[in-house]
Design a protein around this motif. Structure first.
Motif, short mmCIF file in Angstrom:
data_model
loop_
_atom_site.label_atom_id
_atom_site.label_comp_id
_atom_site.label_asym_id
_atom_site.label_seq_id
_atom_site.Cartn_x
_atom_site.Cartn_y
_atom_site.Cartn_z
N UNK A 99 0.61 -0.27 6.94
CA UNK A 99 1.79 -1.12 7.14
C UNK A 99 1.56 -2.55 6.68
N UNK A 100 0.28 -2.97 6.58
CA UNK A 100 -0.04 -4.32 6.16
C UNK A 100 0.06 -4.50 4.64
N UNK A 101 0.09 -3.37 3.92
CA UNK A 101 -0.08 -3.41 2.47
C UNK A 101 1.24 -3.09 1.77
N UNK A 102 1.57 -3.88 0.75
CA UNK A 102 2.75 -3.62 -0.07
C UNK A 102 2.36 -2.90 -1.37
N UNK A 103 1.51 -3.50 -2.16
CA UNK A 103 1.05 -2.94 -3.42
C UNK A 103 -0.45 -3.19 -3.59
N UNK A 104 -1.09 -2.37 -4.43
CA UNK A 104 -2.55 -2.42 -4.56
C UNK A 104 -2.94 -2.38 -6.03
N UNK A 162 2.49 1.84 -4.08
CA UNK A 162 2.33 1.68 -5.53
C UNK A 162 0.94 1.11 -5.84
N UNK A 163 0.24 1.74 -6.77
CA UNK A 163 -1.13 1.34 -7.10
C UNK A 163 -1.26 1.20 -8.62
N UNK A 164 -1.86 0.11 -9.04
CA UNK A 164 -2.26 -0.07 -10.43
C UNK A 164 -3.77 0.10 -10.50
N UNK A 165 -4.22 1.10 -11.25
CA UNK A 165 -5.64 1.37 -11.44
C UNK A 165 -6.04 0.85 -12.82
N UNK A 182 1.31 7.54 -6.26
CA UNK A 182 2.23 6.54 -6.80
C UNK A 182 1.46 5.54 -7.66
N UNK A 183 0.67 6.08 -8.61
CA UNK A 183 -0.25 5.23 -9.36
C UNK A 183 0.06 5.22 -10.85
#
Length: 282
Positions: free
Chosen positions: A119-124, A222-225, A248-249
């Protein structure tokens, strides 16, 4: 190049007996990006050429996790505990939601933090990292990571070997980035940090039987690798595994680069990060 004043003095906040050191700067509004640094790194190990364009668009928070750099205590020996400490820091700042940018071991902490405190995280953004039980580097590489002693030339050789490819273009960009980092560097990590982080990485890398990275399905963010085409420290194949199994990457692989791709292509990487964080879809 974007110009931006990056603070050289730290602010401190105490939580659960730990006095966390951090530096907050950048835009006044927007979701803050909390940076989780690489193996043995402190908050002074980020390339300012990469930080400045990101800070121009959004608040940036650099910090030293427990036992690292200017933050007191002993660095824990598991990624799980490191993530718990990072969550303690974020909550101490009174932040309801943040974006994460985790590099190397920081990318491992980011995954665990998303599992613990989603819940603390929006995007990574996960740069040069691996899933739990991922593909291990060659044993010779891990042995070199564990090496103690040596002189300044040894340290420089190790950094260039781990972070950049052997091509002249990669090495030249790497030396330019290193110079920018060293111009701001004042605080080093202790031997305890190195030993604890190596143990944490080794535990994280332990193989599991009969699994298909199913726990990654529990990270819906949503994750950008990102990675370089040839990362020998955290094999690039791990980035493909993350992109395949995170629900969702998206994946960006940078040419002629390795572990330090985000510093070698500092401005392009920042542009990609800003674009990802600004996207309303995915």
């Amino acid at each position: 190049m974007t110009t931006f004043t990056i603070p050289t003095e730290s602010t401190f906040i105490e939580a659960n007996g730990t006095r966390f050191a951090y530096r907050k700067f950048g835009a006044e509004s927007g979701t803050p990006v909390v940076f989780l640094v690489h193996f043995r790194g402190t908050m002074e190990n980020w390339d300012p050429s990469m930080l400045a364009p990101i800070a121009k668009e959004r608040p940036v928070i650099l910090f030293d996790n427990k036992g690292v750099g200017e933050t007191n205590g002993r660095t824990p020996e598991t990624i799980t505990e490191m993530a718990q400490d990072a969550a303690t820091f974020i909550k101490a700042l009174g932040l309801n939601q943040v974006d994460l940018l985790g590099f190397s071991i920081g990318g491992m902490v980011a995954q665990e933090l998303a599992l613990q405190e989603g819940h603390l995280i929006r995007r990574i953004i996960i740069a040069g990292s691996s899933p739990e039980a991922g593909v291990n580097p060659d044993p010779v590489i891990f042995e070199r990571m564990n090496r103690h002693g040596g002189n300044a030339n040894d340290a420089l050789d190790d950094f260039m070997f781990f972070f950049y490819r052997s091509t002249e273009t990669s090495k030249a960009a790497g030396m330019e980035s290193l110079q920018r980092i060293m111009n701001q560097k004042q605080v080093e990590s202790s031997d305890q940090v190195q030993a604890a982080q190596l143990k944490a990485i080794a535990k994280w890398a332990q193989p599991k039987t009969d699994h298909n990275y199913e726990w990654l399905q529990n990270i819906p963010h949503p994750v950008l690798v990102t990675n370089g085409i040839e990362d020998i420290m955290v094999p690039t194949k791990n980035s493909y595994i993350l992109a395949e199994h995170l629900p969702n990457a998206q994946l960006i692989i940078y040419p002629d680069s390795g572990h330090g791709h985000l510093f070698q292509f500092s401005e392009l990487f920042a542009e990609n990060v800003n674009s990802f964080l600004d996207t309303t879809s995915l």
